[in-house]
Every structure is written in C-alpha cells, then in structure tokens.
Design an enzyme around this catalytic site. Structure first.
Site, mmCIF file in Angstrom:
data_model
loop_
_atom_site.group_PDB
_atom_site.id
_atom_site.type_symbol
_atom_site.label_atom_id
_atom_site.label_comp_id
_atom_site.label_asym_id
_atom_site.label_seq_id
_atom_site.Cartn_x
_atom_site.Cartn_y
_atom_site.Cartn_z
ATOM 1 N N LEU A 136 -54.192 -17.619 -3.105
ATOM 2 C CA LEU A 136 -52.649 -17.404 -3.027
ATOM 3 C C LEU A 136 -52.546 -16.010 -3.084
ATOM 4 C CD1 LEU A 136 -51.054 -20.156 -5.456
ATOM 5 C CD2 LEU A 136 -51.380 -20.083 -2.719
ATOM 6 N N GLN A 172 -53.901 -11.696 -4.803
ATOM 7 C CA GLN A 172 -54.625 -11.010 -5.781
ATOM 8 C C GLN A 172 -53.943 -9.650 -6.221
ATOM 9 O OE1 GLN A 172 -58.175 -10.227 -2.830
ATOM 10 N NE2 GLN A 172 -58.237 -8.407 -3.769
ATOM 11 N N GLY A 232 -56.581 -9.414 -11.336
ATOM 12 C CA GLY A 232 -57.058 -10.637 -11.223
ATOM 13 C C GLY A 232 -56.670 -11.502 -9.608
ATOM 14 N N TYR A 233 -56.909 -12.608 -9.816
ATOM 15 C CA TYR A 233 -56.903 -13.484 -8.482
ATOM 16 C C TYR A 233 -55.790 -14.583 -8.953
ATOM 17 C CZ TYR A 233 -60.755 -10.700 -7.232
ATOM 18 O OH TYR A 233 -61.409 -9.622 -6.920
ATOM 19 N N ASP A 286 -40.912 -5.785 -16.076
ATOM 20 C CA ASP A 286 -41.619 -5.630 -14.536
ATOM 21 C C ASP A 286 -40.674 -6.409 -13.360
ATOM 22 O OD1 ASP A 286 -43.248 -4.567 -12.541
ATOM 23 O OD2 ASP A 286 -44.690 -5.996 -12.853
#
EC number: 2.7.11.1
Length: 509
Positions: free
Chosen positions: A149, A151, A155-156, A267
């Site tokens: 989906l 990255q 991470g991925y 964030d």
C-alpha cells in the site's frame, strides 16, 4: 400384815437435766446461728469447687487466645503475602519497561531477549491480539509487492486478509531501527487504549525476533492528502471537505479532552487522515504520540513532526503540546479551504512558502468583508455554503495563531463547525495574524520572523541529512507507495527525526 413384808413405795429418782444456766466461767460464748442451716451441717468443699472452676476458665481463656492469635497470624501472613506480591509485580513491570527502553536505544537488537521482553510486556499491558509472523506473511502473500500500500521512513504497509476474512493493513517496521522501535512502542501504548469512530483501530501486533508489525483496520478510501493533492483526481466536493474536517476535529478532541491521560498526537497532517467509503475521517499514525504526562516536561532533541505543520513554539522550545496539534489541524483546514499544499515545494526557503503565511492576509480580508476570492480553492468554482466556509476559515485562523495559549481547544473547533458557538466566541476579537506572542510564559520576544528563521534552519539540516524519513502510516491506504508523503522531499510534508537541540529563544516552562 407386818410391815416387813409390805414393799415400801418409793419415788423413782428424778431425771438429771443439764443446767440451763451457763457457767460463764468455763463455757464459751454461744456462736451466732448460721443463715444457711444448723451448725451441725457439713460445710461445702470450697477448695475443690474453686479448683474445677478455675480449670474451666483457664481452658476457655486459652481457647479464645489461641483463636485470636491464629487469626492474627493468618491475617498478618495474608497482608505480608499481598504486599510482597504487589512489590514483586511492580518490580517486574518496571523491569519490563526498562528492558523495552533498553531495546529501543540499542542500534542492533537481540532477537531472543527483546522478543521475550516485549512479548511479556505487550501481552500483559496491552491486551491486543498477538499474531505470529507466519499468520501475517500468509495474509499478505509473503508480503508481496502486489499488496504493498505504501512505504515510509521506517517501514512498509501491506494490505492483508486474515484467516477469518478480515481485511487489514499491516505495517512492518524496518528491522534494527531505533526510531521504528520507539514508534512501535508509542503506537501500541497509545492506540490500544483509545477507541473512537474517528480514530483508526489497532487490531493486533506481531513480535518475532527483530520483526515488529502492527495490524490495523483497513480504511479503503486512501488519505485526505491523496484526494486533495494527487494529480488527475476529481475535485473533492465542499460537503465532503466539511465532513472530513468535522470528523478529524472530533477525533483530535477525543484525544485531547476525553482520554485519561490526554494524548498529544504530534503529527497531525493530511497524509495521516484516512477516509472510508462514506468519507468519514479517521486519524491515524500514533508513532509520535505522547501522553500529557510526558509532554509536560519533555523537550525533544529530535525534529519531530512534519514541516509545514509544525507549530511556531516547537521551533524555539522543542515542546509539542495539545495546542501544537491545534496548529497542525489549522493547517489541514487551510488545505481543505485552499486546495494548496502546506509548503510550496517550488520555493522551499522562500519567506511565504508556508500556506499559513500566504493565507493569513487573505483570511483577514475574508472574515472582514465576506469576500473569499483568492483564498478558496478555485476548483470549487464557488460551489460551497457561505456560512460553512466562514466557520471553517474562522476555525483555521484561530488555530494557526502564533500564541499557543490563544488558540482554541479542539472541542471549541467542533462546536464552531456544528454552529453551536459564534465566530466571535471563537476568535475572541483577534484578527488572524495579529498575535505574534506564542510562549506559554507570556514572553513576547519571539516573532513570526524568528520562527521563519528557525524553520529555515530546520529545513536546511533535514535536507543535508541522509536519515530523515516520512510518516510510514500515512501509506496505510495509498497504492504502491505513490502517496506523496512517501517521497524524500520535506517540502511535500516530510517527517524528519534528525538529532538536534533546538535553540531556546524563550524561557522554557
């Protein structure tokens, strides 16, 4: 007849009776009569009776004393056991947390030790589903690129289908990443204890050696960033923008005011607002989140967050509070209003490259005379509700004030969207851009000019760094990593974690 033969009649001897007159010289004085009977009755065996009663009393007293002492010792033993058990439990809990912190701060991970420590801590403290690596590998077809989906820096994210048919998004953190380990801990500590329709749900996690994976509900309609800024996308209707803004505000208000302790997201950005098929917003990516107990005293030595969304006070003090989140949501509102990105990527070091600096004079004008030309996304072609637009512009203007303490609470933003408070109550009579004071202690020596200088310094350091990364969770629904937040340009909303020490231009509280 002679007298000799006639028996003589004589009187019998008189009986002798004891004298009734006591001899006072020789007889003792008479004793007083007994009240219980004649003096001739034998006395009760008093000595024998006292001995038997005393024995019974001693036996009864001993029995009672034994029972009391036994119960006391049992109760004391239970108390000692409970105290010892609680003390041991606290020590184990503290040790587990220390083990986690130690594993986070190590550059390389010991798969055996860290896996055991984190598994014990997670299963006891978090209570979420624990998946095996094999489960998640099977769910994603061995983490195939066809299921990728997106990255990010740490991470991925892959789409997966669990055994029961549940569609999920699986975030796989890069092995050996200290920051990734910190984000893993922050996510499971934060999102596992919050539950709200406008917050993405954590379904479980996996710890296998150095592997750290998080399993989320799958949100099918990508991100707000994708719908607003992806090329060749149809224009998002105003009603959908308003619905997304209200949902995101409700989710953030829940974190700030209904959680105990309250949670600071740190964030908030368009890439971290996921959208479902009904265009309901779900706030995601809690990798930088902290509770208010931590943020009250925490000063970050890393640049946390995303350029274009960072509040002015962070550039000077290094602190992020709930009012910093309010500033960030104000930037998101400006994106919804204008259709522009938070930072102009063509002018990364220009004075007016920020959407906030560009929009402030236009917001002043719009709120004063009701003319939204030049501010509103031209792709809308004036197809919007004027009252809703006025409320959103007022919310955005109040949220991006330089003065942190003069920004509204998120619950006020929600009520303003719903029309339950007036714009005057929200703005407190201050026009956008009038306030340059930000510091919580009331000092006024930090202006927007100084903020721009600090932000330029941050940008320059991030551009020169090779270690900055993006928000990996922003790719929860973006196809094949095409989400702009996954690029390497910080001007497109890039998160960075370069180690620095922010200059203290104001007094730290």
């Amino acid at each position: 007849m002679s007298t000799d033969t006639i028996p003589s009649l004589s009187s019998p001897p008189a009986p002798e009776f004891p004298s009734t007159t006591p001899d006072t010289a020789t007889s003792p004085a008479p004793s007083q009569p007994s009240i219980i009977g004649p003096s001739s009755l034998a006395p009760f065996p008093e000595t024998t009776t006292n001995i038997d009663g005393g024995s019974r009393n001693v036996a009864l007293t001993g029995l009672i004393t034994g029972v009391v002492l036994g119960a006391t010792f049992v109760l004391l033993g239970v108390c000692i056991f409970v105290c010892f058990y609680k003390r041991k439990k606290r020590k184990l809990k503290k040790k587990k947390k220390e083990d986690i912190e130690a594993s986070i701060n190590r550059d390389s991970l010991d798969p055996k030790d860290d896996s055991n420590n984190l598994q014990q801590w997670s299963s006891s403290e978090i209570g979420q589903n624990l998946f095996t690596y094999e489960d998640l590998s099977k769910a994603t077809s061995n983490f195939s690129n066809t299921n990728l989906l997106g990255q990010g820096g740490f991470g991925y994210v892959h789409r997966g289908v669990l055994v029961d048919g549940t569609l999920v998004a699986i975030k796989q953190l890069k092995s050996g990443s200290g920051q990734g380990e910190r984000e893993f801990q922050a996510e499971i500590q934060t999102i596992s204890r919050v539950h709200h329709r406008h917050l993405v749900s954590l379904l479980g996690y996996c710890i296998t050696g150095a592997q750290r994976l998080l399993v989320y509900e799958f949100v099918p309609n990508k991100t707000l960033e994708f719908h607003l800024h992806e090329k060749e996308r149809p224009v998002m209707e105003w009603s959908k923008r308003m619905k997304i803004a209200l949902g995101a505000a409700k989710g953030l208000a829940y974190l700030h005011e209904d959680c105990n302790p309250k949670t600071i997201h740190r964030d908030v950005k368009a890439a971290n607002i996921l959208i479902d098929d009904s265009y309901e917003a779900k706030l995601a990516d809690f990798g930088l989140a902290r509770s208010s107990l931590d943020t009250d005293t925490h000063v970050s030595t890393r640049i946390m967050g995303t350029f274009g969304y960072l509040a002015p006070e962070y550039a000077s003090s290094g602190k992020l509070t709930e009012k910093s989140d309010v500033f960030s949501i104000g930037v998101v509102l400006l994106e919804l209003i204008t259709g522009r990105r938070p930072v102009d990527k063509s002018q990364p070091f220009a004075d007016d490259d920020s959407i906030v600096d560009w929009a402030k004079p236009l917001m002043i004008q719009a709120l004063n005379d009701g003319n939204f030309d030049g501010l509103v996304d031209p792709r809308l072609e004036n197809d919007f509700d004027i009252n809703e637009m006025t409320r959103m512009v007022a919310c955005a203007a109040a949220s991006v004030r330089h003065s942190a303490k003069r920004r509204p609470k998120m619950s006020q933003i929600v009520r303003a969207f719903e029309g339950n408070i007036s714009i005057d109550d929200l703005t407190e009579g201050a026009a956008p851009g009038q306030s340059t004071i930000y510091s919580l202690d009331g000092s006024s020596d930090y202006s927007s000019t100084q903020y721009k200088e600090d932000l330029k310094k941050f940008k320059k350091m991030a551009f020169e760094s090779k270690t900055f990364g993006s928000s990996e969770c922003s790719g929860l629904t973006s196809d094949n990593g095409q989400n702009p937040s996954g690029s390497s340009s910080i001007t497109e909303g890039q998160r960075t974690t370069q180690e620095i020490e922010p200059e203290k231009n104001t007094k730290d509280t």
